[in-house]
Design an enzyme around this catalytic site. Structure first.
Site, PDB file in Angstrom:
ATOM      1  N   ILE A 109       0.828  -1.200   0.000  1.00 30.58           N
ATOM      2  CA  ILE A 109       0.000   0.000   0.000  1.00 30.58           C
ATOM      3  C   ILE A 109       0.862   1.250   0.000  1.00 30.58           C
ATOM      4  O   ILE A 109       0.553   2.236  -0.685  1.00 30.58           O
ATOM      5  CB  ILE A 109      -0.958  -0.014   1.207  1.00 30.58           C
ATOM      6  CG1 ILE A 109      -2.031  -1.090   1.017  1.00 30.58           C
ATOM      7  CG2 ILE A 109      -1.613   1.343   1.409  1.00 30.58           C
ATOM      8  CD1 ILE A 109      -2.934  -1.284   2.221  1.00 30.58           C
ATOM      9  N   ASP A 137      11.551   4.188   4.882  1.00 29.59           N
ATOM     10  CA  ASP A 137      11.323   2.758   5.006  1.00 29.59           C
ATOM     11  C   ASP A 137      12.520   2.110   5.674  1.00 29.59           C
ATOM     12  O   ASP A 137      13.646   2.617   5.594  1.00 29.59           O
ATOM     13  CB  ASP A 137      11.104   2.132   3.621  1.00 29.59           C
ATOM     14  CG  ASP A 137      10.345   0.816   3.691  1.00 29.59           C
ATOM     15  OD1 ASP A 137       9.125   0.826   3.455  1.00 29.59           O
ATOM     16  OD2 ASP A 137      10.968  -0.214   3.998  1.00 29.59           O
ATOM     17  N   ASP A 187      13.863   3.505  10.840  1.00 23.35           N
ATOM     18  CA  ASP A 187      13.071   2.573  11.640  1.00 23.35           C
ATOM     19  C   ASP A 187      12.145   3.419  12.493  1.00 23.35           C
ATOM     20  O   ASP A 187      12.610   4.160  13.374  1.00 23.35           O
ATOM     21  CB  ASP A 187      14.010   1.729  12.504  1.00 23.35           C
ATOM     22  CG  ASP A 187      13.285   0.746  13.407  1.00 23.35           C
ATOM     23  OD1 ASP A 187      12.035   0.787  13.465  1.00 23.35           O
ATOM     24  OD2 ASP A 187      13.965  -0.060  14.070  1.00 23.35           O
ATOM     25  N   ASN A 197       2.074   5.253   7.160  1.00 23.32           N
ATOM     26  CA  ASN A 197       1.638   3.971   6.627  1.00 23.32           C
ATOM     27  C   ASN A 197       2.400   2.782   7.203  1.00 23.32           C
ATOM     28  O   ASN A 197       1.904   1.666   7.182  1.00 23.32           O
ATOM     29  CB  ASN A 197       1.789   3.987   5.101  1.00 23.32           C
ATOM     30  CG  ASN A 197       1.594   2.624   4.483  1.00 23.32           C
ATOM     31  OD1 ASN A 197       0.486   2.119   4.375  1.00 23.32           O
ATOM     32  ND2 ASN A 197       2.698   1.993   4.065  1.00 23.32           N
ATOM     33  N   SER A 240      -7.289   0.318   9.928  1.00 23.94           N
ATOM     34  CA  SER A 240      -7.648  -1.004   9.417  1.00 23.94           C
ATOM     35  C   SER A 240      -9.074  -1.324   9.827  1.00 23.94           C
ATOM     36  O   SER A 240      -9.573  -0.835  10.853  1.00 23.94           O
ATOM     37  CB  SER A 240      -6.705  -2.071   9.982  1.00 23.94           C
ATOM     38  OG  SER A 240      -7.199  -3.379   9.746  1.00 23.94           O
ATOM     39  N   TYR A 260      -3.165  -6.962  16.727  1.00 21.88           N
ATOM     40  CA  TYR A 260      -3.182  -6.082  15.556  1.00 21.88           C
ATOM     41  C   TYR A 260      -4.368  -5.124  15.614  1.00 21.88           C
ATOM     42  O   TYR A 260      -4.227  -3.907  15.389  1.00 21.88           O
ATOM     43  CB  TYR A 260      -3.246  -6.924  14.281  1.00 21.88           C
ATOM     44  CG  TYR A 260      -3.239  -6.104  13.013  1.00 21.88           C
ATOM     45  CD1 TYR A 260      -2.081  -5.468  12.582  1.00 21.88           C
ATOM     46  CD2 TYR A 260      -4.391  -5.970  12.240  1.00 21.88           C
ATOM     47  CE1 TYR A 260      -2.073  -4.707  11.418  1.00 21.88           C
ATOM     48  CE2 TYR A 260      -4.389  -5.220  11.083  1.00 21.88           C
ATOM     49  CZ  TYR A 260      -3.231  -4.590  10.675  1.00 21.88           C
ATOM     50  OH  TYR A 260      -3.212  -3.836   9.522  1.00 21.88           O
ATOM     51  N   LYS A 319      -4.470  -0.917  15.808  1.00 21.93           N
ATOM     52  CA  LYS A 319      -5.141  -0.078  14.835  1.00 21.93           C
ATOM     53  C   LYS A 319      -6.296   0.699  15.469  1.00 21.93           C
ATOM     54  O   LYS A 319      -6.624   1.809  15.048  1.00 21.93           O
ATOM     55  CB  LYS A 319      -5.644  -0.925  13.663  1.00 21.93           C
ATOM     56  CG  LYS A 319      -4.516  -1.491  12.808  1.00 21.93           C
ATOM     57  CD  LYS A 319      -3.643  -0.387  12.214  1.00 21.93           C
ATOM     58  CE  LYS A 319      -2.594  -0.934  11.266  1.00 21.93           C
ATOM     59  NZ  LYS A 319      -1.814   0.152  10.603  1.00 21.93           N
TER      60      LYS A 319
END
Length: 246
Positions: free
Chosen positions: A18, A37, A51, A78, A130, A143, A147
């Site tokens: 994404i 990244d 990081d 993201n 999410s 998870y 989110k």
């Protein structure tokens, strides 16, 4: 005119999935985009290694982007990592690791970028939430909690910074066709059956495409969305709100 001329953006986790789709979409609209990244793409002139779990690396990378670009207008948080299991399955260390990346990672990047966002006349932050933040899914306790925290954080940040001219929104994808989901499918006893189940779970009958998520991010990041803040846009094929009959 697309609204992104002279807009300077940074996207965390922008090297794949994404994130890469978001980078491509913003560039198509005319923005200059930096990729942050852990494993930045080789040969990418505007790529920076960072990081998001390390504040020193985040601050250094954000400062480098601001210096190279002459400022920062848009931040897309993201970067994130997945987790499987019930509350009985993940150790304290795993909880700390996932929350540190998925929640505090967004905090670190936003915090480091705020001095430049405050100087921008089109400042925007977009967080990646999410469907797991608002729907109970099996084996997604950690998870989903991370989110859910990011969903709430988006609203609090929007309230804190609206009077500074900084809009804060989020996108909440359903199950998307990403490398992480592909790895999960490949590890299943019957990948084809698992894929069919994931497709069927979303009312429109298929996985969400990364480009569809990127389109939503582009809207929220655009100066054309100047009156949109404190909003979470759902790109989930209707999963969050529809109850269709099979």
């Amino acid at each position: 005119m697309t609204g992104f001329e002279n807009v300077r953006a940074l996207v965390t986790g922008g090297a794949s999935g994404i994130g890469a789709a978001i980078v491509a979409r913003l560039r198509e609209e005319g923005a200059r985009v930096a990729v942050l990244d852990l494993n930045p793409p080789e040969g990418e002139p505007d790529a920076y290694r960072a990081d998001v779990g390390r504040d020193d690396e985040v601050r250094a990378a954000v400062a480098a982007v601001a210096e190279a670009f002459g400022g920062i207008d848009v931040v897309v948080n993201n970067a994130g990592i997945g987790a499987q299991g019930t509350v009985a399955d993940n150790s304290d260390e795993e909880w700390h690791r996932v929350l540190d990346v998925n929640v505090l990672g967004a905090v670190r990047v936003s915090r480091a970028a705020l001095p430049w966002l405050r100087r921008s006349d089109c400042a925007a932050i977009v967080n990646m939430c999410s469907i797991a933040a608002s729907a109970g899914l099996p084996q997604r306790a950690l998870y989903g909690a991370s989110k859910g925290a990011l969903h709430s954080l988006t609203l609090q940040m929007a309230a804190d910074h609206v009077r500074e001219g900084i809009r804060v929104n989020a996108v909440s994808p359903g199950t998307a066709a990403t490398p992480w989901v592909t790895r999960l499918l490949d590890s299943a006893p019957d990948p084809a059956a698992e894929r069919a189940a994931l497709d069927a779970r979303q009312p429109h009958g298929r996985l969400v495409e990364a480009a569809e998520v990127a389109d939503a991010v582009a809207y929220l990041a655009s100066p054309r969305a100047g009156s949109t803040t404190g909003t979470v846009v759902e790109v989930d094929g209707g999963m969050s709100g529809l109850r269709v009959r099979s």
